[in-house]
Enzyme design. Sequence first.
Site, PDB file in Angstrom:
ATOM      1  N   LYS A  29       1.046  14.667   0.504  1.00 51.48           N
ATOM      2  CA  LYS A  29      -0.558  14.768  -0.039  1.00 51.48           C
ATOM      3  C   LYS A  29      -0.575  16.348  -0.278  1.00 51.48           C
ATOM      4  CE  LYS A  29      -2.084  10.994   3.000  1.00 51.48           C
ATOM      5  NZ  LYS A  29      -2.951  10.023   1.488  1.00 51.48           N
ATOM      6  N   THR A  69      -8.436   6.885  -1.844  1.00 54.19           N
ATOM      7  CA  THR A  69      -9.670   6.364  -1.605  1.00 54.19           C
ATOM      8  C   THR A  69     -10.593   7.303  -1.493  1.00 54.19           C
ATOM      9  OG1 THR A  69     -10.003   5.496   0.212  1.00 54.19           O
ATOM     10  CG2 THR A  69      -9.565   3.959  -0.641  1.00 54.19           C
ATOM     11  N   LYS A  81     -14.696   7.948  -3.166  1.00 54.94           N
ATOM     12  CA  LYS A  81     -15.809   8.358  -2.730  1.00 54.94           C
ATOM     13  C   LYS A  81     -16.312   9.683  -3.184  1.00 54.94           C
ATOM     14  CE  LYS A  81     -13.985   5.874   0.936  1.00 54.94           C
ATOM     15  NZ  LYS A  81     -13.018   6.223   2.611  1.00 54.94           N
ATOM     16  N   HIS A  95       0.973  -0.718  -0.026  1.00 59.40           N
ATOM     17  CA  HIS A  95       0.281  -0.394  -0.069  1.00 59.40           C
ATOM     18  C   HIS A  95       1.091   1.214  -0.600  1.00 59.40           C
ATOM     19  CE1 HIS A  95      -4.229  -1.372   0.564  1.00 59.40           C
ATOM     20  NE2 HIS A  95      -3.138  -2.753   1.331  1.00 59.40           N
ATOM     21  N   LYS A 123      -8.121  13.849   4.795  1.00 55.81           N
ATOM     22  CA  LYS A 123      -7.322  12.636   4.123  1.00 55.81           C
ATOM     23  C   LYS A 123      -6.390  13.372   5.300  1.00 55.81           C
ATOM     24  CE  LYS A 123      -5.993  13.824  -0.128  1.00 55.81           C
ATOM     25  NZ  LYS A 123      -6.558  12.620  -0.624  1.00 55.81           N
ATOM     26  N   ARG A 124      -5.207  11.637   5.948  1.00 57.86           N
ATOM     27  CA  ARG A 124      -4.439  12.203   7.023  1.00 57.86           C
ATOM     28  C   ARG A 124      -3.596  13.560   6.205  1.00 57.86           C
ATOM     29  NH1 ARG A 124      -3.519   7.459  10.874  1.00 57.86           N
ATOM     30  NH2 ARG A 124      -1.528   9.443  11.725  1.00 57.86           N
TER      31      ARG A 124
HETATM   32  C1  26V Z   1       2.511   2.737   8.443  1.00 54.97           C
HETATM   33  C2  26V Z   1       2.367   2.328   9.875  1.00 54.97           C
HETATM   34  C3  26V Z   1       3.628   3.067  10.499  1.00 54.97           C
HETATM   35  C4  26V Z   1       4.110   1.935  11.755  1.00 54.97           C
HETATM   36  C5  26V Z   1       2.485   2.048  12.678  1.00 54.97           C
HETATM   37  C6  26V Z   1       1.979   1.868  12.101  1.00 54.97           C
HETATM   38  C7  26V Z   1       1.426   2.189  10.647  1.00 54.97           C
HETATM   39  C8  26V Z   1       0.258   1.953  10.225  1.00 54.97           C
HETATM   40  C9  26V Z   1      -0.106   2.318   8.797  1.00 54.97           C
HETATM   41  C10 26V Z   1       1.142   2.097   7.883  1.00 54.97           C
HETATM   42  C11 26V Z   1       1.112   2.268   6.439  1.00 54.97           C
HETATM   43  C12 26V Z   1       0.245   2.792   6.067  1.00 54.97           C
HETATM   44  C13 26V Z   1      -0.206   2.821   4.332  1.00 54.97           C
HETATM   45  C14 26V Z   1      -1.433   3.702   3.747  1.00 54.97           C
HETATM   46  O1  26V Z   1      -2.285   3.251   5.272  1.00 54.97           O
HETATM   47  N1  26V Z   1      -1.696   3.359   3.010  1.00 54.97           N
HETATM   48  C15 26V Z   1      -2.825   3.839   1.967  1.00 54.97           C
HETATM   49  O2  26V Z   1      -3.706   2.376   1.883  1.00 54.97           O
HETATM   50  C16 26V Z   1      -4.204   3.152   0.672  1.00 54.97           C
HETATM   51  C17 26V Z   1      -5.000   1.608   0.393  1.00 54.97           C
HETATM   52  O3  26V Z   1      -4.611   0.860  -0.791  1.00 54.97           O
HETATM   53  C18 26V Z   1      -3.831   3.451  -0.353  1.00 54.97           C
HETATM   54  O4  26V Z   1      -5.312   4.579  -1.002  1.00 54.97           O
HETATM   55  C19 26V Z   1      -3.661   5.064  -0.660  1.00 54.97           C
HETATM   56  O5  26V Z   1      -2.675   5.771  -1.366  1.00 54.97           O
HETATM   57  C20 26V Z   1      -2.179   4.388   1.039  1.00 54.97           C
HETATM   58  O6  26V Z   1      -1.637   5.355   1.344  1.00 54.97           O
END
Ligand code: 26V
Length: 834
Positions: free
Chosen positions: A573, A675, A679, A376, A567-568
């Site tokens: 972004k 995503t 929406k 992702h 978004k985050r």
């Molecule tokens: C990384 C970490 C690092 C350490 C602690 C917890 C944590 C939690 C999540 C992440 C990575 C998150 C990656 C992510 O959210 N990717 C997003 O995934 C979406 C669904 O596929 C996509 O639409 C977004 O473009 C993408 O940024």
Amino acid sequence: MIVRSETDNPGDMELLNLPLLGMDSEAILADTIHYHSRMLGRRTIRRQEHFLYQALVHATRDRLMERWIETGNRLESSNGKRACYLSLEFLMGRLLRNALLNLDVTEAADQALERLGIELEDIHEQEHDAGLGNGGLGRLAACFLDSCATLGLPVRGYGIRYGYGMFRQRLENGRQMEEPDAWLREGYPWEIERIERARTIKFGGHVIRITDSMGHTHTDWVDTRDVLAIPFDLPIPGYQNDVVNTLRLWSAAATDEFDLEEFNAGSYGDAVAAKNEAENITMVLYPNAETENGRELRLKQQYFLASASLQDILHDWVSLNGPDFSEFADKHCFQLNDTHPAVAVPELMRLLMDEYGHNWNEAWSITTSTMAYTNHTLLPEALETWPVAMFETLLPRVLEIIFEINARFLSEVSHHWPGDLDILGRMSIIQETPEKMIRMAYLAIVGSFSVNGVAELHSRLLQQGLFKNFATLWPDKFNNKTNGVTQRRWLAACNPCLARLITRHIGSDWVTDLDLLEKLKPLADRADFQQEWSAVKQGNKDRLAANIEEKTGIVVDSASIFDVQVKRIHEYKRQLLNVLHAVHLYDRIQRGDGEDLPPRTIIIGGKAAPGYEMAKNIIKLINNVAAVINTDPSMNARLQLVFYPDYNVSGMELICPAADLSEQISTAGKEASGTGNMKFMMNGAVTIGTLDGANVEILEAVGEDNFFLFGLSVEEIPAMLQDYDPQSIIDADEDFSRVMRLLENGHFNRFEPHVLDDVIRAIRNPDDPWMTAADFRSFIDAQEFAGRAYQDQQRWLRMSILNTASSGRFSTDRTMRDYNNDIWQLETIPIKSP
Ligand code: 26V
């Protein structure tokens, strides 16, 4: 009438022919009142109280339960293949609205409450979001579950029941403050605790080998500190098809033995401390941030989820099939949601070898034909690595297996690239310097039969970049599965007026077949349809305006264009680019050049990871700029800027139906998919965006005339980065120079000197990887173009309708069909058609 029958297990009884509960308002009302008084013990029904919500959930849950049990029966007797979606995050949001819709009792519930003089909408407000996720990745998992149940796919979600979900965001002087999200405080009526299915998870200890009298060596992982994993199940109903799947969330608890041991050693305090340590594991969701990388507790969470879920599956297999695993791989698939659960690869090996007596080759064959990995992110800094030393102490047996997987893998690499020592180091699952680390993505790729990205561009970039060598070695493993969103939540439930309008014109089948929205295309130019479309959008904007006023005190003009970015908060972004545009408009209006501009309300929302300073500074900047703009009388109602606090799933349900313009402005090549973009599109917003992630496919679906494209492409960026000189870009652009002057003169932080220095400096940084300055002019021009398009309402409404009409491809129903056809290959549960 209840009949008992013997089951295969002697002594067990199964209840048959439970009379089905009524689905009419009378029956729902009776049950709601029953729970309110007899279970919750409340005599008077009060508005704005949690109890009526709880009572209605119980009445609803009863109706789900019947179908849940029946789905379980059908699954068991079909004995077909199943998939497990392993994810550290499921961002479910509220469940009631969705459950009522999918059970087809929304109207009945509405009428039942009307009899009590209470509005269903007010009851929904009582539900606390299940915020067990950070953002896109977690919400995607939730949309997947909805679509799988609707398609009748036997897919079970496995996740963690965090005691505290995503933190609540509060603003203090424009700065983000985090508050714990105690979402379970008032009880969570949707979950069923299944204590009888608890599993034991091992940590610590060491590995021993025992050779038996036959000369067989057995590996044992001993002297471990054990933790109990207790499952809590949530029902996942399909849309009006009587299917109810399961999301199983694990909660950590201390084992009795553990406590007793310490207690016998004479230390009551240590025993209680140990209990706390065990329960800490599922205490809190980690907010994604690089600063969280390498945290021991996070690794414990990952292993806890992987081990509990695999044990659960293996236990079921053995109780139904005995010790014969020859068909196990034909009947299971484990989809890894990013590398977070990737420790499942060596854990499945361990369980098969150490607990079920298989040899390496048997275990490896089962593992590599059941594991599938979804990536992702393209940001190299977001790829997970774990110190070998941490595995050594926490998971010594699992580490041994990882080393063995790597040794065998590297021998395959050296066969493919004979004599190339360099490539061994680059592809090794173990990174050697500066510290020995495990590269979780490589572990996941080696252990899986399928590796996918989440949008066409993203999947291509993975194969050409990050995972190039792996794609050369195993070209057939790599594939794309473009993300989607469920139209049940993201159109039918959150935008009921638009849903009704659409259904009136093209029928209701779009709810399970989103491609049918194409039928709206011929209506796009019809004046009467445009008028209806516009009235719905206006209603949604009024609803959001009221919500914004309630949350922020800001009264926004709902006749203005709603220009939204939620978004985050992350540098890639580029919320910063959005702010530059806001300042530019402010500047234009101030200097008297704003006469032709359409009134505009810029809405920005999102959370910053608590340890991500730059992201927090961006929030501060947005709020400071907003404070100046919103109090400047010379803006003359032409421009407003709102920071939407505590943005979450329920927030998006109000926001996306009300948006006119959807900001998808990441630096090309950085956003894996997005995503939110889908929406917004589905709800008739027009996108202003870069050629990044799924924007590329959105543009392709809707056509250039209905999308505001700007910015550098992925191909153009490397050349531009070579001698990137933001200073000269600013100097050469009068508008940009003026914007920078306002920012740098402290116009937005008059009484807070230097608080914005870092974030402003980033724009001028020649090493700025997000290239904000590079896309400034192109963004401003695209915004100007969008503003003019909005002033021609006929043209705009046409664009808006065509966006919704072209959004069919972005349903997770399509995404799940793609996963199923190419990866899972499951038979559907026989379902009732809606
Ligand atoms: C990384 C970490 C690092 C350490 C602690 C917890 C944590 C939690 C999540 C992440 C990575 C998150 C990656 C992510 O959210 N990717 C997003 O995934 C979406 C669904 O596929 C996509 O639409 C977004 O473009 C993408 O940024």
